[in-house]
Design a protein around this motif. Structure first.
Motif, PDB file in Angstrom:
ATOM      1  N   LEU A  58      62.264  19.452 -43.292  1.00 41.62           N
ATOM      2  CA  LEU A  58      62.509  20.367 -44.404  1.00 41.62           C
ATOM      3  C   LEU A  58      63.435  19.734 -45.440  1.00 41.62           C
ATOM      4  O   LEU A  58      63.210  19.872 -46.650  1.00 41.62           O
ATOM      5  CB  LEU A  58      63.117  21.677 -43.898  1.00 41.62           C
ATOM      6  N   THR A  59      64.451  19.019 -44.993  1.00 39.39           N
ATOM      7  CA  THR A  59      65.365  18.356 -45.917  1.00 39.39           C
ATOM      8  C   THR A  59      64.621  17.325 -46.754  1.00 39.39           C
ATOM      9  O   THR A  59      64.792  17.247 -47.987  1.00 39.39           O
ATOM     10  CB  THR A  59      66.517  17.698 -45.146  1.00 39.39           C
ATOM     11  N   ALA A  60      63.760  16.532 -46.103  1.00 40.87           N
ATOM     12  CA  ALA A  60      62.994  15.517 -46.825  1.00 40.87           C
ATOM     13  C   ALA A  60      61.974  16.148 -47.757  1.00 40.87           C
ATOM     14  O   ALA A  60      61.784  15.684 -48.887  1.00 40.87           O
ATOM     15  CB  ALA A  60      62.307  14.585 -45.826  1.00 40.87           C
ATOM     16  N   PHE A  61      61.327  17.229 -47.301  1.00 41.22           N
ATOM     17  CA  PHE A  61      60.329  17.902 -48.135  1.00 41.22           C
ATOM     18  C   PHE A  61      60.978  18.461 -49.396  1.00 41.22           C
ATOM     19  O   PHE A  61      60.470  18.266 -50.511  1.00 41.22           O
ATOM     20  CB  PHE A  61      59.661  19.031 -47.347  1.00 41.22           C
ATOM     21  N   THR A  62      62.098  19.143 -49.254  1.00 45.33           N
ATOM     22  CA  THR A  62      62.767  19.746 -50.405  1.00 45.33           C
ATOM     23  C   THR A  62      63.237  18.677 -51.384  1.00 45.33           C
ATOM     24  O   THR A  62      63.105  18.826 -52.603  1.00 45.33           O
ATOM     25  CB  THR A  62      63.947  20.613 -49.942  1.00 45.33           C
ATOM     26  N   ALA A  63      63.784  17.577 -50.850  1.00 44.38           N
ATOM     27  CA  ALA A  63      64.235  16.486 -51.723  1.00 44.38           C
ATOM     28  C   ALA A  63      63.071  15.892 -52.498  1.00 44.38           C
ATOM     29  O   ALA A  63      63.217  15.480 -53.651  1.00 44.38           O
ATOM     30  CB  ALA A  63      64.926  15.412 -50.892  1.00 44.38           C
ATOM     31  N   ALA A  64      61.882  15.880 -51.886  1.00 46.46           N
ATOM     32  CA  ALA A  64      60.722  15.254 -52.521  1.00 46.46           C
ATOM     33  C   ALA A  64      60.086  16.123 -53.584  1.00 46.46           C
ATOM     34  O   ALA A  64      59.613  15.615 -54.611  1.00 46.46           O
ATOM     35  CB  ALA A  64      59.682  14.896 -51.453  1.00 46.46           C
ATOM     36  N   VAL A  65      60.027  17.438 -53.369  1.00 46.62           N
ATOM     37  CA  VAL A  65      59.238  18.282 -54.272  1.00 46.62           C
ATOM     38  C   VAL A  65      60.056  19.254 -55.113  1.00 46.62           C
ATOM     39  O   VAL A  65      59.603  19.688 -56.176  1.00 46.62           O
ATOM     40  CB  VAL A  65      58.160  19.081 -53.495  1.00 46.62           C
ATOM     41  N   ALA A  66      61.264  19.612 -54.659  1.00 49.13           N
ATOM     42  CA  ALA A  66      62.046  20.606 -55.415  1.00 49.13           C
ATOM     43  C   ALA A  66      63.523  20.492 -55.088  1.00 49.13           C
ATOM     44  O   ALA A  66      64.130  21.437 -54.559  1.00 49.13           O
ATOM     45  CB  ALA A  66      61.550  22.020 -55.111  1.00 49.13           C
ATOM     46  N   PRO A  67      64.144  19.356 -55.408  1.00 48.10           N
ATOM     47  CA  PRO A  67      65.575  19.231 -55.121  1.00 48.10           C
ATOM     48  C   PRO A  67      66.379  20.286 -55.865  1.00 48.10           C
ATOM     49  O   PRO A  67      66.117  20.560 -57.038  1.00 48.10           O
ATOM     50  CB  PRO A  67      65.909  17.816 -55.617  1.00 48.10           C
ATOM     51  N   GLY A  68      67.302  20.908 -55.160  1.00 47.75           N
ATOM     52  CA  GLY A  68      68.136  21.941 -55.774  1.00 47.75           C
ATOM     53  C   GLY A  68      67.516  23.320 -55.766  1.00 47.75           C
ATOM     54  O   GLY A  68      68.100  24.264 -56.317  1.00 47.75           O
ATOM     55  N   ALA A  69      66.357  23.493 -55.138  1.00 48.29           N
ATOM     56  CA  ALA A  69      65.703  24.805 -55.095  1.00 48.29           C
ATOM     57  C   ALA A  69      66.446  25.744 -54.149  1.00 48.29           C
ATOM     58  O   ALA A  69      67.145  25.323 -53.224  1.00 48.29           O
ATOM     59  CB  ALA A  69      64.255  24.660 -54.637  1.00 48.29           C
ATOM     60  N   VAL A  70      66.273  27.039 -54.385  1.00 51.93           N
ATOM     61  CA  VAL A  70      66.706  28.051 -53.422  1.00 51.93           C
ATOM     62  C   VAL A  70      65.830  27.890 -52.184  1.00 51.93           C
ATOM     63  O   VAL A  70      64.634  27.612 -52.278  1.00 51.93           O
ATOM     64  CB  VAL A  70      66.539  29.471 -54.016  1.00 51.93           C
ATOM     65  N   VAL A  71      66.422  28.050 -50.997  1.00 52.88           N
ATOM     66  CA  VAL A  71      65.677  27.915 -49.744  1.00 52.88           C
ATOM     67  C   VAL A  71      65.523  29.291 -49.106  1.00 52.88           C
ATOM     68  O   VAL A  71      66.484  30.060 -49.026  1.00 52.88           O
ATOM     69  CB  VAL A  71      66.377  26.943 -48.780  1.00 52.88           C
ATOM     70  N   LEU A  72      64.300  29.591 -48.664  1.00 49.71           N
ATOM     71  CA  LEU A  72      63.985  30.869 -48.026  1.00 49.71           C
ATOM     72  C   LEU A  72      63.299  30.594 -46.692  1.00 49.71           C
ATOM     73  O   LEU A  72      62.413  29.738 -46.607  1.00 49.71           O
ATOM     74  CB  LEU A  72      63.076  31.700 -48.929  1.00 49.71           C
ATOM     75  N   ILE A  99      55.698  12.815 -46.231  1.00 45.83           N
ATOM     76  CA  ILE A  99      57.058  12.961 -45.708  1.00 45.83           C
ATOM     77  C   ILE A  99      57.156  12.166 -44.410  1.00 45.83           C
ATOM     78  O   ILE A  99      56.470  12.466 -43.427  1.00 45.83           O
ATOM     79  CB  ILE A  99      57.409  14.444 -45.427  1.00 45.83           C
ATOM     80  N   ASP A 100      57.966  11.132 -44.427  1.00 42.30           N
ATOM     81  CA  ASP A 100      58.211  10.333 -43.220  1.00 42.30           C
ATOM     82  C   ASP A 100      56.916   9.867 -42.560  1.00 42.30           C
ATOM     83  O   ASP A 100      56.737   9.969 -41.330  1.00 42.30           O
ATOM     84  CB  ASP A 100      59.065  11.116 -42.221  1.00 42.30           C
ATOM     85  N   GLY A 101      55.996   9.387 -43.360  1.00 39.53           N
ATOM     86  CA  GLY A 101      54.776   8.807 -42.818  1.00 39.53           C
ATOM     87  C   GLY A 101      53.675   9.787 -42.491  1.00 39.53           C
ATOM     88  O   GLY A 101      52.654   9.407 -41.910  1.00 39.53           O
ATOM     89  N   SER A 102      53.847  11.051 -42.850  1.00 40.11           N
ATOM     90  CA  SER A 102      52.818  12.049 -42.593  1.00 40.11           C
ATOM     91  C   SER A 102      52.655  12.921 -43.836  1.00 40.11           C
ATOM     92  O   SER A 102      53.586  13.070 -44.634  1.00 40.11           O
ATOM     93  CB  SER A 102      53.204  12.919 -41.396  1.00 40.11           C
ATOM     94  N   VAL A 103      51.481  13.517 -43.974  1.00 43.66           N
ATOM     95  CA  VAL A 103      51.191  14.337 -45.151  1.00 43.66           C
ATOM     96  C   VAL A 103      51.531  15.796 -44.875  1.00 43.66           C
ATOM     97  O   VAL A 103      51.121  16.349 -43.849  1.00 43.66           O
ATOM     98  CB  VAL A 103      49.711  14.217 -45.557  1.00 43.66           C
ATOM     99  N   THR A 104      52.286  16.407 -45.764  1.00 38.78           N
ATOM    100  CA  THR A 104      52.568  17.839 -45.710  1.00 38.78           C
ATOM    101  C   THR A 104      51.753  18.541 -46.784  1.00 38.78           C
ATOM    102  O   THR A 104      51.806  18.167 -47.958  1.00 38.78           O
ATOM    103  CB  THR A 104      54.069  18.123 -45.931  1.00 38.78           C
ATOM    104  N   ALA A 105      50.996  19.558 -46.379  1.00 41.50           N
ATOM    105  CA  ALA A 105      50.257  20.387 -47.335  1.00 41.50           C
ATOM    106  C   ALA A 105      51.159  21.527 -47.793  1.00 41.50           C
ATOM    107  O   ALA A 105      51.833  22.154 -46.973  1.00 41.50           O
ATOM    108  CB  ALA A 105      48.994  20.946 -46.689  1.00 41.50           C
TER     109      ALA A 105
END
Length: 301
Positions: A97-111, A23-29
């Protein structure tokens, strides 16, 4: 010796896989719990609270069989490194968070839980697309106005000292096990000794897994400088607030006022619990989530 989790048996039945995404040049676990997308009753992106990481929300996930949950470590916490920009303000976290959600689960419920409720609310208000929003222990009022505003002021002093002392000394202060335990004792409301041991063990194990003191200080300042009220009127999707009647950070009266600020919000109150709904009453939280998402009652409830 690690404390036994009261939720271990349930969680063991939930498939889990660790993954990474750039995500934006860095790794998110992040960790994927539950069935594959085609078999899932719903998909949720779950954002943990300040100084926590993905393990904290596992008790709730244990009571959501059949639901696919993607739970990242926030940048600078757990196994996710700080953001490359070095900034850890609200704009940076919401962009992540916006970029992460778009990358792995677009349209998911957010908690979001606690600090995660601020990040999730801000992101949705700024355009993160989600069909529904779920906030557990939402930060519904300024921290300094809560019933323990004095403790918040002491916390500000603590994080300021941690950032200004010589690096080795400041980091040691921020990770000091006695202070971590004091925080845990202050938040826990349960009288169950087994559950209390588990909560303290969780905090002892994961509460100090931050990247460095500067990132932690920036995240703390962000957490006490914002609350969900600023974003509620601009969130036009159905929203569930799961609030605790004994929360020392946001009193229940403030949570009730917060619920009225959303165009479409439902408030579920849980008695005899404070800011640790995710540890002390995860079954009740999960039941509220299932009702909100119109899912069948979980087996064994």
């Amino acid at each position: 010796m690690p404390a036994t989790s009261p939720y271990a048996a349930r969680l063991a039945e939930v498939p889990v896989e660790r993954r990474e995404v750039e995500i934006d040049g860095s790794v998110t676990a992040y960790w994927v719990y539950g069935p594959p997308p085609a078999e899932a009753a719903a998909t949720i992106v779950a954002v943990h609270g300040f100084r926590g990481e993905h393990h904290g929300l596992e008790p709730v996930i244990a009571f959501l069989p059949g639901v696919r949950v993607l739970s990242p470590d926030l940048p600078g916490f757990g196994e996710t490194p700080p953001l490359p920009s070095g900034r850890h303000d609200l704009e940076a976290y919401t962009g992540w968070l916006t970029a992460f959600t778009a990358a792995v689960a677009p349209g998911a419920v957010v908690l979001g839980h606690s600090f995660g409720s601020i990040v999730a609310s801000a992101a949705v208000a700024e355009g993160l697309r989600t069909p529904r929003l779920i906030l557990i222990n939402p930060i519904g009022a300024p921290a300094l106005e809560g019933p323990k505003g004095l403790l918040t002021r002491l916390a500000i002093l603590y994080y300021t000292l941690g950032a200004r002392l010589p690096e080795r000394l400041g980091t040691a202060l921020l990770r000091h096990p006695l202070i971590v335990r004091a925080m845990s004792i202050a938040m826990a409301k349960t009288k169950d000794p087994v559950l209390r041991r588990f909560i303290h063990d969780q905090h002892d194990t994961y509460f100090s897994r931050f990247a460095d003191r500067d990132q932690l200080h920036d995240a703390f300042v962000t957490s006490v400088s914002h609350d969900v009220r600023a974003f509620a009127p601009r969130i036009d999707v159905p929203t569930l607030l799961i609030a605790a009647q004994r929360d020392d950070i946001t009193p229940i009266e403030a949570e009730r006022r917060l619920a009225t600020m959303f165009p479409h919000a439902e408030l579920v109150e849980i008695a005899d619990v404070g800011h640790l709904i995710h540890y002390e009453t995860p079954a009740e939280a999960a039941a509220a989530i299932r009702r909100f998402l119109r899912l069948p009652v979980a087996p064994g409830r």
